[in-house]
Write a protein that holds these residues in place. Sequence first.
Motif, PDB file in Angstrom:
ATOM      1  N   VAL A 182       5.387  -3.615  24.084  1.00 17.46           N
ATOM      2  CA  VAL A 182       5.670  -4.073  25.441  1.00 17.46           C
ATOM      3  C   VAL A 182       6.472  -3.006  26.169  1.00 17.46           C
ATOM      4  O   VAL A 182       7.377  -2.402  25.614  1.00 17.46           O
ATOM      5  CB  VAL A 182       6.467  -5.396  25.424  1.00 17.46           C
ATOM      6  CG1 VAL A 182       6.824  -5.824  26.833  1.00 17.46           C
ATOM      7  CG2 VAL A 182       5.677  -6.492  24.733  1.00 17.46           C
ATOM      8  N   GLY A 183       6.106  -2.778  27.415  1.00 17.49           N
ATOM      9  CA  GLY A 183       6.843  -1.844  28.253  1.00 17.49           C
ATOM     10  C   GLY A 183       7.110  -2.470  29.598  1.00 17.49           C
ATOM     11  O   GLY A 183       6.359  -3.324  30.061  1.00 17.49           O
ATOM     12  N   VAL A 184       8.192  -2.061  30.235  1.00 15.29           N
ATOM     13  CA  VAL A 184       8.556  -2.587  31.546  1.00 15.29           C
ATOM     14  C   VAL A 184       8.835  -1.412  32.477  1.00 15.29           C
ATOM     15  O   VAL A 184       9.563  -0.495  32.125  1.00 15.29           O
ATOM     16  CB  VAL A 184       9.809  -3.488  31.459  1.00 15.29           C
ATOM     17  CG1 VAL A 184      10.214  -3.976  32.834  1.00 15.29           C
ATOM     18  CG2 VAL A 184       9.569  -4.662  30.523  1.00 15.29           C
ATOM     19  N   THR A 185       8.222  -1.443  33.637  1.00 21.39           N
ATOM     20  CA  THR A 185       8.516  -0.453  34.671  1.00 21.39           C
ATOM     21  C   THR A 185       9.086  -1.182  35.873  1.00 21.39           C
ATOM     22  O   THR A 185       8.709  -2.325  36.155  1.00 21.39           O
ATOM     23  CB  THR A 185       7.253   0.337  35.079  1.00 21.39           C
ATOM     24  OG1 THR A 185       6.245  -0.569  35.512  1.00 21.39           O
ATOM     25  CG2 THR A 185       6.726   1.162  33.928  1.00 21.39           C
ATOM     26  N   ALA A 209      10.146  -5.827  38.499  1.00 23.75           N
ATOM     27  CA  ALA A 209       9.768  -5.393  37.151  1.00 23.75           C
ATOM     28  C   ALA A 209       8.322  -5.779  36.880  1.00 23.75           C
ATOM     29  O   ALA A 209       7.889  -6.878  37.199  1.00 23.75           O
ATOM     30  CB  ALA A 209      10.687  -6.035  36.121  1.00 23.75           C
ATOM     31  N   LYS A 210       7.598  -4.847  36.303  1.00 21.75           N
ATOM     32  CA  LYS A 210       6.217  -5.088  35.935  1.00 21.75           C
ATOM     33  C   LYS A 210       6.095  -4.856  34.431  1.00 21.75           C
ATOM     34  O   LYS A 210       6.406  -3.775  33.938  1.00 21.75           O
ATOM     35  CB  LYS A 210       5.282  -4.142  36.683  1.00 21.75           C
ATOM     36  CG  LYS A 210       3.824  -4.348  36.363  1.00 21.75           C
ATOM     37  CD  LYS A 210       2.962  -3.376  37.174  1.00 21.75           C
ATOM     38  CE  LYS A 210       1.499  -3.547  36.808  1.00 21.75           C
ATOM     39  NZ  LYS A 210       0.659  -2.550  37.491  1.00 21.75           N
ATOM     40  N   VAL A 250      -1.133   6.403  21.872  1.00 24.36           N
ATOM     41  CA  VAL A 250       0.301   6.264  22.112  1.00 24.36           C
ATOM     42  C   VAL A 250       0.524   5.498  23.414  1.00 24.36           C
ATOM     43  O   VAL A 250      -0.086   5.807  24.434  1.00 24.36           O
ATOM     44  CB  VAL A 250       0.983   7.646  22.189  1.00 24.36           C
ATOM     45  CG1 VAL A 250       2.453   7.514  22.500  1.00 24.36           C
ATOM     46  CG2 VAL A 250       0.766   8.421  20.894  1.00 24.36           C
ATOM     47  N   PHE A 251       1.415   4.513  23.369  1.00 22.44           N
ATOM     48  CA  PHE A 251       1.798   3.731  24.545  1.00 22.44           C
ATOM     49  C   PHE A 251       3.245   4.057  24.861  1.00 22.44           C
ATOM     50  O   PHE A 251       4.133   3.855  24.041  1.00 22.44           O
ATOM     51  CB  PHE A 251       1.623   2.236  24.272  1.00 22.44           C
ATOM     52  CG  PHE A 251       2.013   1.349  25.415  1.00 22.44           C
ATOM     53  CD1 PHE A 251       1.425   1.482  26.666  1.00 22.44           C
ATOM     54  CD2 PHE A 251       2.956   0.353  25.242  1.00 22.44           C
ATOM     55  CE1 PHE A 251       1.779   0.651  27.726  1.00 22.44           C
ATOM     56  CE2 PHE A 251       3.316  -0.491  26.284  1.00 22.44           C
ATOM     57  CZ  PHE A 251       2.723  -0.338  27.535  1.00 22.44           C
ATOM     58  N   THR A 252       3.496   4.593  26.050  1.00 18.57           N
ATOM     59  CA  THR A 252       4.849   5.015  26.439  1.00 18.57           C
ATOM     60  C   THR A 252       5.681   3.886  27.037  1.00 18.57           C
ATOM     61  O   THR A 252       6.849   4.069  27.331  1.00 18.57           O
ATOM     62  CB  THR A 252       4.786   6.147  27.474  1.00 18.57           C
ATOM     63  OG1 THR A 252       4.169   5.646  28.667  1.00 18.57           O
ATOM     64  CG2 THR A 252       4.026   7.345  26.943  1.00 18.57           C
ATOM     65  N   GLY A 253       5.074   2.736  27.242  1.00 14.51           N
ATOM     66  CA  GLY A 253       5.745   1.645  27.939  1.00 14.51           C
ATOM     67  C   GLY A 253       5.252   1.554  29.360  1.00 14.51           C
ATOM     68  O   GLY A 253       5.358   0.525  30.021  1.00 14.51           O
ATOM     69  N   LYS A 254       4.691   2.649  29.839  1.00 15.29           N
ATOM     70  CA  LYS A 254       4.125   2.698  31.178  1.00 15.29           C
ATOM     71  C   LYS A 254       2.627   2.969  31.125  1.00 15.29           C
ATOM     72  O   LYS A 254       1.845   2.314  31.793  1.00 15.29           O
ATOM     73  CB  LYS A 254       4.816   3.787  31.993  1.00 15.29           C
ATOM     74  CG  LYS A 254       4.322   3.892  33.411  1.00 15.29           C
ATOM     75  CD  LYS A 254       5.066   4.954  34.186  1.00 15.29           C
ATOM     76  CE  LYS A 254       4.499   5.055  35.602  1.00 15.29           C
ATOM     77  NZ  LYS A 254       5.121   6.140  36.353  1.00 15.29           N
TER      78      LYS A 254
END
Length: 128
Positions: free
Chosen positions: A2-5, A11-12, A46-50
């Motif tokens: 899970v990532g949050v921007t 917040a998304k 790879v998932f950076t959160g964004k």
Amino acid sequence: LVGVTKKKNQAKERSEPASGVYDPFSALYVLRSRDLTPGSSHQLDVFTGKDRYQVIARVVRKETVVLGEHERPAVRLHLEGFKAADGQRQNAFPDETTLWVSPDATHVPLKLESYLPFGAFVVELSAR
């Protein structure tokens, strides 16, 4: 994963299934567990959160790398990263982004080097 921007106090949240996708640090550990034979190539999602990236590590050769005042045997890897949503497949990493790891089974990261428009970004392992 899970990532949050956040943009303008909103917040998304984004999520990716954890199966076969890694955060950047876990991806490095997975890469280190692979057989890094010169000429081989390894792909990781790879998932950076964004954003989600396809990272490819090409094993170039065994060589000696200079760390401060010392030389160490190493394996040279050339890294490329492509945004999963980018149909044009443009490398998101600066050209010649290189990672050197120890040649033994642990593949300890020794040095990371990347050339940017304003100079070089270099991270070296320091033994103190």
